[in-house]
Motif scaffolding. Structure first.
Motif, mmCIF file in Angstrom:
data_model
loop_
_atom_site.group_PDB
_atom_site.id
_atom_site.type_symbol
_atom_site.label_atom_id
_atom_site.label_comp_id
_atom_site.label_asym_id
_atom_site.label_seq_id
_atom_site.Cartn_x
_atom_site.Cartn_y
_atom_site.Cartn_z
ATOM 1 N N GLU A 30 -15.915 -75.280 39.020
ATOM 2 C CA GLU A 30 -14.951 -74.695 39.967
ATOM 3 C C GLU A 30 -14.257 -75.773 40.809
ATOM 4 O OE1 GLU A 30 -16.676 -72.430 43.123
ATOM 5 O OE2 GLU A 30 -15.052 -70.959 43.129
ATOM 6 N N LEU A 90 -19.418 -66.498 38.116
ATOM 7 C CA LEU A 90 -18.642 -67.691 38.462
ATOM 8 C C LEU A 90 -18.535 -68.614 37.254
ATOM 9 C CD1 LEU A 90 -17.324 -69.716 40.421
ATOM 10 C CD2 LEU A 90 -19.621 -70.490 41.027
ATOM 11 N N THR A 116 -25.483 -71.303 38.186
ATOM 12 C CA THR A 116 -24.663 -71.336 39.397
ATOM 13 C C THR A 116 -24.174 -72.763 39.668
ATOM 14 O OG1 THR A 116 -26.130 -69.606 40.234
ATOM 15 C CG2 THR A 116 -24.572 -70.551 41.793
ATOM 16 N N LYS A 120 -16.210 -67.245 34.596
ATOM 17 C CA LYS A 120 -14.805 -67.412 35.003
ATOM 18 C C LYS A 120 -14.329 -68.821 34.702
ATOM 19 C CE LYS A 120 -14.064 -64.090 38.658
ATOM 20 N NZ LYS A 120 -14.236 -63.824 40.071
ATOM 21 N N GLN A 121 -15.171 -69.793 35.023
ATOM 22 C CA GLN A 121 -14.792 -71.195 34.825
ATOM 23 C C GLN A 121 -14.707 -71.552 33.338
ATOM 24 O OE1 GLN A 121 -13.678 -73.289 37.163
ATOM 25 N NE2 GLN A 121 -13.804 -71.460 38.445
#
Lengths: 479, 479
Positions: free
Chosen positions: A366, A159, A359, A162-163
């Motif tokens: 996100e 995650l 995370t 990706k960000q």
């Protein structure tokens, strides 16, 4: 009609002159917010366009400035901001770095609560979105029953990667999560890059002055350091670099193009392009430290060297330590063609990084909270910067010269030649004030009459008082 | 009276014989819990003391065992557990380590969700106190308004260091928080220790077989590896070590005295004492990896070498990655007289570690939750271990030999000489089963017919099925 225009012109000159006098007299101080155009028009009984033109005139004189979505602010008064003297070129090209006891001392003194820490190049906690970060951490813990417990993916939390890839768009990067490797902060990122592409005994070029941590890391890796002069006004000495490349076998470069620490200078786009092209031709990898890149005072996020990289020769390093959460130790590398080597080094040295912090930052990104926070931080930081400059200008001796950083957290201050910065450090720490002496920003302790002042602490009475004390100490040492 | 005693003796022999037959026939299987003494007495209509004596007899035969506060359990049947062959001594003393492609492959395959990962030497999440850890993290975030945001203390979170010092009492350590430096997991701790006390080109002794990460770290640091044979039954070859010290200049040792990975052996206290004394005399620092130390199957927490250290010559490394929270990356060093060097290395390579994870673990320790969790984990892990052994004994070829680990997560399995462990790995991964081939546990790929099986995954039908599949593959490769 012509008369009307002339009258309006007369009017806005008049308003502008009045404001200029207020700035000169210090009624309006650096960093103060001006009335909005609408308010000014009401207050002075003039039209909106006249009010607007008054501000434009002051802006053109460099006295005030417009900040997007925020209004007009008083800039620092330019006559106090002198050009910093030209730094003498490096005498001998390659140096064996000696261990610096100063740094250990400075770090030790940083743990004391009572010390006001101008030696930090990081945000004060008041600038950070504590509650929203905690919320993101809670979301991270609640993602699933066993969230955050297991070893994280070796390359990094998916995650988060990706960000980071999404945010790369802002600096001109077109990448995917596969191009990103996460690290424990930016320092680990740079050390891993150096380990991935150099061997002990190799020579690595850096811009000087530079963050002292870089010297230490290189020394620890058995590398030789070649310093390329970087001047607050004229920027990185490209000629010097080109000549150096012809003379010495340079194995890699580590540069900080966006808001170099301690100078705060911004490398022009053209130079970035030239640099990337030159190093690609010579097959010298460029480790680009972009940790301050988001903290620009200008209108746009500056591009990175990486954005001009066509061959995968640039390894971009960054983190959230200066812009969001120093304590989270979340950083990353976009290592180009050196990805496999980098992952291998990471596996050997630290396996994966922590799951909860990665995370949480991934979730924070996100939700779009990072961009929102950065908009506020940049405004607050710039205002803070102006207030520091105003106070330094008021209280430091008249021959003090200041850098004009275009982003980041630090002022590079040239003092009278008689001042020994480390002596000043020692006198200041007795008064519970910590500054960074210039000596530790080069391998040969060249910058003896320079200090670095971080303006990351929210401006308040204590800051003002401490800067005043510092000014008095400098005055005493100047004679 | 004598008659009564004789009758009781007859009775408990009778009961013990019955139970022994049940164990032989497999009615009672390894890891099964027996009735409590009270239940047995009721069920068989015998006195409590007779029931107790029955169990003592079976215990003396090595068929069952008592676990504190838990009751009696069936041990694995000893005839299935052969002595592992004596490992040939290392042929050439010092080797240049070559990069192992196998490891990269194994790590890549570990990311797939569908793979059952016997190649891990870590706890399954079901063994971990997820909710209580989350609670500790929440407490960490709520400690103050800006908790966990700032850079952490360079030496490490103070609360955490205090708790590590408190827990040291369990392994015989008398230390304070000043003696502890935190790290990003145990691997970073060991790498920092090596960096603090060695230079590229130095020779470092390790026990062999050993965790492959150690080889890689040493290779990356330019160190030469000297392997000291360590046998599952006879332990570290002290004579070999002594002779090696006379012949070669050894700069440091890295040993895993408590539950070495992959062997799982426990160094006797006397050997620990001798080792510490020998190395202190020769002025060779000992890096002691105690990451599995809390996971003992025996009655007591084994002591560490550090507990016999009088000169500060032992650097103890550990973490919570194997015992509490793999994803938190919280580790530490107790570096003895090398503390200053170690802090310097930490400053250079990673500055401080993450604040939220360190604070959360500190709070978890402070509340006494770690000891409670460990008590449960040890019981659960040992039961799991027995179940794995039972299944392997059932389904692997008869000439398979198993180590008898006294703690930790791994079984070291000797297969028929015809089996190439890496070939087995490749065939197993096709069936979504990941094991660790023995080749990667020594510099010269010596252990070609060995595999390591981690028993950290909670035993269930899938585990049983996968071990059965593995047994069939081994049988095919054995001929």
């Amino acid at each position: 009609m012509i008369a009307a225009i002339e009258k309006a012109e007369f009017l806005y000159h008049q308003i502008a002159d009045k404001l200029e006098k207020q700035i000169e007299k210090g009624v309006l101080k650096s960093g103060d917010k001006l009335l909005s155009v609408r308010q000014l028009s009401k207050e002075q009984g003039i039209s909106m366009s006249t009010a607007y033109l008054s501000y434009v005139q002051l802006e053109n004189k460099g006295l005030i400035e417009a900040r997007p979505k925020s209004g007009y602010y008083v800039r620092f008064t330019p006559h106090t901001c002198l050009m910093i003297s030209k730094i003498e070129p490096v005498k001998s090209d390659i140096k064996k770095i000696s261990v610096d006891e100063m740094i250990t001392m400075i770090y030790k003194n940083l743990t004391a609560e009572s010390v006001i820490k101008f030696s930090l190049a990081a945000p004060g906690v008041e600038f950070l979105p504590a509650a929203k970060l905690n919320k993101a951490m809670n979301e991270a813990l609640r993602k699933s029953k066993y969230s955050c417990l297991n070893y994280e993916n070796l390359q990094g939390n998916v995650l988060l990667r990706k960000q980071i890839a999404r945010l790369a768009f802002n600096w001109g990067g077109v990448i995917t999560e596969d191009d990103v490797v996460t690290t424990q902060g930016c320092m680990e990122a740079i050390v891993f890059c150096l380990k991935a592409i150099t061997q002990p005994g190799d020579t690595v070029a850096i811009d000087a002055p530079n963050y002292f941590g870089i010297f230490h890391a290189m020394q620890s890796l058995g590398l030789k350091v070649l310093e390329i002069p970087n001047h607050p006004d004229t920027g990185l000495d490209m000629d010097y670099l080109q000549r150096a490349i012809e003379k010495v076998k340079i194995k890699a470069c580590v540069f900080v193009p966006n808001f170099n620490n301690p100078i705060g200078s911004l490398m022009p786009e053209l130079t970035k392009k030239q640099l990337v092209k030159l190093l690609a031709e010579k097959d010298i990898p460029l480790i680009e430290d972009d940790i301050y890149g988001e903290l620009y005072f200008g209108k746009q996020r500056p591009k990175t060297c990486k954005s001009f990289d066509k061959t995968g020769n640039v390894l971009l390093c960054s983190s959230v330590s200066k812009s969001l959460a120093p304590g989270y130790r979340v950083g990353w590398v976009i290592p180009g063609k050196y990805k496999e080597q980098l992952i291998r080094i990471k596996l050997i040295h630290s396996c994966s990084n922590a799951t909860p912090t990665q995370t949480a930052i991934g979730i924070f990104f996100e939700k779009g909270r990072y961009e929102l926070h950065l908009r506020n931080l940049r405004k607050a930081l710039y205002t803070n910067y102006l207030k520091y400059v105003r106070t330094i200008t008021n209280y430091f001796p008249a021959d003090t010269k200041l850098s004009q950083p275009q982003g980041g957290y630090v002022l590079w201050v040239e003092l009278n030649k008689n001042v020994n910065a480390f002596e000043l450090y020692q006198k200041a720490i007795e008064q519970n004030i910590s500054i960074t002496p210039g000596q530790i920003f080069s391998a040969d302790a060249r910058f003896t009459n320079y200090i670095r002042i971080g303006f990351g602490i929210l401006y308040n009475d204590e800051v003002e008082k401490s800067l005043k004390t510092l000014g008095n100490l400098i005055a005493k040492l100047s004679t």
